[in-house]
Design a protein around this motif. Sequence first.
Motif, PDB file in Angstrom:
ATOM      1  N   PHE A  22       0.772  -1.303   0.075  1.00 22.45           N
ATOM      2  CA  PHE A  22       0.089   0.065  -0.110  1.00 22.45           C
ATOM      3  C   PHE A  22       1.052   1.212   0.019  1.00 22.45           C
ATOM      4  O   PHE A  22       1.167   1.717   1.105  1.00 22.45           O
ATOM      5  CB  PHE A  22      -1.010   0.291   1.240  1.00 22.45           C
ATOM      6  CG  PHE A  22      -1.913  -0.946   1.338  1.00 22.45           C
ATOM      7  CD1 PHE A  22      -3.098  -0.871   0.275  1.00 22.45           C
ATOM      8  CD2 PHE A  22      -2.136  -1.798   2.226  1.00 22.45           C
ATOM      9  CE1 PHE A  22      -4.081  -1.727   0.230  1.00 22.45           C
ATOM     10  CE2 PHE A  22      -3.122  -2.882   2.164  1.00 22.45           C
ATOM     11  CZ  PHE A  22      -4.325  -2.730   1.170  1.00 22.45           C
ATOM     12  N   LEU A  25       4.148   1.060   2.041  1.00 16.98           N
ATOM     13  CA  LEU A  25       3.996  -0.331   3.284  1.00 16.98           C
ATOM     14  C   LEU A  25       4.064  -1.418   2.425  1.00 16.98           C
ATOM     15  O   LEU A  25       2.966  -1.711   1.674  1.00 16.98           O
ATOM     16  CB  LEU A  25       2.794   0.282   3.832  1.00 16.98           C
ATOM     17  CG  LEU A  25       2.362  -0.627   5.101  1.00 16.98           C
ATOM     18  CD1 LEU A  25       3.237  -0.261   6.047  1.00 16.98           C
ATOM     19  CD2 LEU A  25       0.918  -0.550   5.710  1.00 16.98           C
ATOM     20  N   VAL A  27       2.973  -4.543   2.737  1.00 14.61           N
ATOM     21  CA  VAL A  27       1.903  -5.217   3.519  1.00 14.61           C
ATOM     22  C   VAL A  27       1.985  -6.570   3.624  1.00 14.61           C
ATOM     23  O   VAL A  27       1.620  -7.407   4.519  1.00 14.61           O
ATOM     24  CB  VAL A  27       0.442  -4.523   3.329  1.00 14.61           C
ATOM     25  CG1 VAL A  27       0.036  -4.676   1.988  1.00 14.61           C
ATOM     26  CG2 VAL A  27      -0.473  -5.002   4.553  1.00 14.61           C
ATOM     27  N   PRO A  46      -0.502  -9.623  15.073  1.00 19.47           N
ATOM     28  CA  PRO A  46      -0.948  -8.454  15.874  1.00 19.47           C
ATOM     29  C   PRO A  46      -1.616  -7.506  14.937  1.00 19.47           C
ATOM     30  O   PRO A  46      -1.740  -8.078  13.585  1.00 19.47           O
ATOM     31  CB  PRO A  46       0.382  -7.922  16.192  1.00 19.47           C
ATOM     32  CG  PRO A  46       1.563  -8.822  15.873  1.00 19.47           C
ATOM     33  CD  PRO A  46       0.874 -10.014  15.169  1.00 19.47           C
ATOM     34  N   SER A  47      -2.518  -6.752  15.426  1.00 18.15           N
ATOM     35  CA  SER A  47      -3.053  -5.772  14.479  1.00 18.15           C
ATOM     36  C   SER A  47      -2.083  -4.872  13.499  1.00 18.15           C
ATOM     37  O   SER A  47      -1.008  -4.458  13.865  1.00 18.15           O
ATOM     38  CB  SER A  47      -3.940  -4.818  15.433  1.00 18.15           C
ATOM     39  OG  SER A  47      -4.525  -3.849  14.501  1.00 18.15           O
ATOM     40  N   GLY A  48      -2.651  -5.086  12.199  1.00 16.93           N
ATOM     41  CA  GLY A  48      -1.816  -4.460  11.322  1.00 16.93           C
ATOM     42  C   GLY A  48      -0.816  -5.313  10.501  1.00 16.93           C
ATOM     43  O   GLY A  48      -0.074  -4.978   9.764  1.00 16.93           O
ATOM     44  N   SER A  49      -0.957  -6.716  11.123  1.00 12.94           N
ATOM     45  CA  SER A  49       0.041  -7.813  10.323  1.00 12.94           C
ATOM     46  C   SER A  49      -0.048  -8.079   8.929  1.00 12.94           C
ATOM     47  O   SER A  49       0.736  -8.936   8.135  1.00 12.94           O
ATOM     48  CB  SER A  49       0.443  -8.835  11.277  1.00 12.94           C
ATOM     49  OG  SER A  49      -0.739  -9.582  11.653  1.00 12.94           O
ATOM     50  N   GLY A  50      -1.560  -7.852   8.240  1.00  7.40           N
ATOM     51  CA  GLY A  50      -1.820  -8.400   7.215  1.00  7.40           C
ATOM     52  C   GLY A  50      -2.497  -9.241   7.108  1.00  7.40           C
ATOM     53  O   GLY A  50      -3.113  -9.693   5.652  1.00  7.40           O
ATOM     54  N   LYS A  51      -3.427  -9.563   8.327  1.00  2.00           N
ATOM     55  CA  LYS A  51      -4.371 -10.591   7.996  1.00  2.00           C
ATOM     56  C   LYS A  51      -5.610 -10.468   7.006  1.00  2.00           C
ATOM     57  O   LYS A  51      -6.005 -11.347   6.484  1.00  2.00           O
ATOM     58  CB  LYS A  51      -4.711 -11.168   9.430  1.00  2.00           C
ATOM     59  CG  LYS A  51      -3.424 -11.399  10.432  1.00  2.00           C
ATOM     60  CD  LYS A  51      -3.958 -11.760  11.935  1.00  2.00           C
ATOM     61  CE  LYS A  51      -4.955 -10.514  12.391  1.00  2.00           C
ATOM     62  NZ  LYS A  51      -4.072  -9.331  12.860  1.00  2.00           N
ATOM     63  N   SER A  52      -6.009  -9.164   7.398  1.00  2.00           N
ATOM     64  CA  SER A  52      -7.154  -8.915   6.639  1.00  2.00           C
ATOM     65  C   SER A  52      -6.965  -8.806   5.028  1.00  2.00           C
ATOM     66  O   SER A  52      -7.564  -9.302   4.201  1.00  2.00           O
ATOM     67  CB  SER A  52      -7.864  -7.827   7.084  1.00  2.00           C
ATOM     68  OG  SER A  52      -8.578  -7.897   8.212  1.00  2.00           O
ATOM     69  N   THR A  53      -5.748  -8.428   4.854  1.00  3.81           N
ATOM     70  CA  THR A  53      -5.139  -8.127   3.145  1.00  3.81           C
ATOM     71  C   THR A  53      -4.901  -9.361   2.630  1.00  3.81           C
ATOM     72  O   THR A  53      -5.395  -9.570   1.485  1.00  3.81           O
ATOM     73  CB  THR A  53      -4.082  -7.285   3.271  1.00  3.81           C
ATOM     74  OG1 THR A  53      -4.197  -5.818   4.166  1.00  3.81           O
ATOM     75  CG2 THR A  53      -3.708  -6.885   1.729  1.00  3.81           C
TER      76      THR A  53
END
Length: 251
Positions: A22, A25, A27, A46-53
Motif C-alpha cells: 500500500f 507499506l 503489507v 498482531p493488528s496491522g500484520s496483514g491478516k485482513s489483506t
Amino acid sequence: MTDVGTVGREPLVALDHVDKWFGQLHVLQDINLVIGRGEVVVVIGPSGSGKSTLCRAINRLETIDKGTIALDGQPLPQEGKALAQLRAEVGMVFQSFNLFAHKTILENVMLGPVKVRKQPKADAEKRARELLDRVGVGHQAEKYPAQLSGGQQQRVAIARALAMEPKVMLFDEPTSALDPEMIKEVLDVMVDLARGGMTMVVVTHEMGFARTAGDRVVFMADGRIVEENTPEEFFDNPRSERAKDFLSKIL
Ligand code: ADP
Ligand code: MG
C-alpha cells in the motif's frame, strides 16, 4: 517451513511468493501458503500484520503486486464474469455482518443464489431455509437484520455465504464485534462447519476454536508468515520471539 496441515491433502488455495504494497507499506511480504482441501487454517497475529489483506487478496477484493494466488489450480481471474464466479466460490464472513438491512433474513440468504447462481427462487428458498435451520435461526427467517442479535446476524452471514456453495470459506475476525455471550454460538457453527469438511481460513484470536477445529496455525507479523505449526505446538511451544511476545499479551 513446515506444511503441517497440508500433508496428504490436495491443494485448494495456493499463494506463491505473494507481495503487496500500500504505497510505501509492504503489507504482504513473500507469502507462501498452501491450504489443502478440507483444511482449517487459523491466521493469528498482531493488528496491522496483514491478516485482513491476506483474506481480501484470496477473494480478490485486493489485487497483489507480485506472485500468484490460485484456487483449485486456476489463477485468480482479473475481472469480469470469471471474477464474479470466483467470488461465488470463495465465501467471506467479516467482523461486521454486512447484511442487507432492508431485506429479510431469508431474502439475504436467497439473494446470491438467485442473482449470481441463477437458481430458481423456490429452490433457493428451500436451501436458504435449510441453511438458516443449520445455523439455528430458521425461526427468524421473516425478520429483518436489526431485529436479530449480533450473534444471530453473524450466523445469518455464515448461512448467506454457504448458500453459494463455496469451495472455501474465509472468516475475518468473525466474533470480535460480538458481546461475549454470543461468541460461542457463532464459534459452534464454525466448528460444525469444520467438522463437516469445509476448507476454512479463519482470522481469529479465539484459541479454543483454534485448538478444537484448527489443523494449522499461521502466525503473521509485519506482513510476513513468521511461524506455522499445529495449534497445540504453536500455543504450547511458540518458537519465534514475535509469537512468544504476542501470545504473552493475549493469553
Ligand atoms: P490486520 O488485519 O492484520 O490488522 P490489515 O491487513 O488490515 O492488518 O492491514 C495491514 C496494514 O495495511 C496496516 O498497516 C493497515 O493500516 C494497512 N492497510 C490496510 N488496508 C489499507 C488500504 N486500503 N490502504 C492503505 N493501507 C492499508
Ligand atoms: Mg484485520
